[in-house]
Structure formats: C-alpha cells, structure tokens
Design a protein around this motif. Structure first.
Motif: not given
Length: 133
Positions: A25-26, A29, A33-34, A36, A64
C-alpha cells in the motif's frame, strides 16, 4: 531435493501478511496510486468488521487504481459529469511467500478475470513494481 532457503527468503516468509500488505500500500501510494483495503474477513471472531461492511468470500485484500476520476470527463453547464472514466484498476490478493489461494479466492479471481478485470497475487513489492512503470 529442494535447495535450502536463504536468510533473506526465511525473513520474507516470516513477515506477517499485514506487514506485506502495508508495504505494498505504501509503495503504490508513493507512486500515485490510490489503494483501498477490502474487508472479506468472515471469521466470527473478527469483531473489528461489521457484517454489513464485509465483501464476499474470496475478495482480494486491496483495490488499487491510478488515474483521475475526472480524467476523460467533461463538466456540463449544470455541473453534471459526462464522458468515460480513465483509470487503471487492479485487485491485489496479498499472500506470504509460499501461501496459496483459498478455494473461494480461486473462484473469485477466475470470475473476475473472465470479466477482464486485472487480479494479481502479490507476495511483496516486487510483484507490483510493474504497476509503477
């Protein structure tokens, strides 16, 4: 006979799935990218998730997407948006190295791929690097 695991591979396998998910995720991001987290935990002992908020069994861990929700749209005088969305969308199932998909996950992934969605299994950042190039 299989080759012995290196120290790095032993450490990777010992890493909890939650930590791998956070690093993915990190990383995504950081590259625009977003991402969830989806909730498909159906265990009765998972009090942190309300039953109405749970996804169906087999749903991947992450969703993503990259691209602007307004990219490809134009706004009419009355404020309404019209046009076509322009985003890359990837479902990501996070697994520790050596772990396999559950039967529910296999079914979900196959159904989504049949509908031409991108669904991947990631064991670490190296499995999502292609998304940032």
């Amino acid at each position: 006979m299989s080759k012995p695991l290196s120290t790095i591979e032993k450490l990777r396998r010992a890493q909890p799935e939650k930590a791998i998910q956070k690093s993915i995720r990190d990383y995504l991001t950081l590259h625009g990218w977003q991402v969830h987290r989806l909730t498909a935990d159906i265990r009765p002992d998972a009090p942190h998730v309300h039953a109405a908020d749970k996804e169906e069994p087999g749903t991947p861990d992450l969703l993503a997407f990259a691209g602007s929700p307004y990219n490809g749209y134009f706004r009419l005088a009355d404020g309404e948006l019209r046009g076509v969305a322009s985003a890359l969308i990837v479902y990501i199932e996070v697994k520790r190295p050596g772990e396999k998909l559950s039967k529910a996950q296999e079914i979900w992934h196959a159904a989504m791929r049949a509908d031409e969605w991108t669904v991947i299994v990631a064991h670490g950042i190296e499995d999502v690097e292609w998304m940032t190039k």
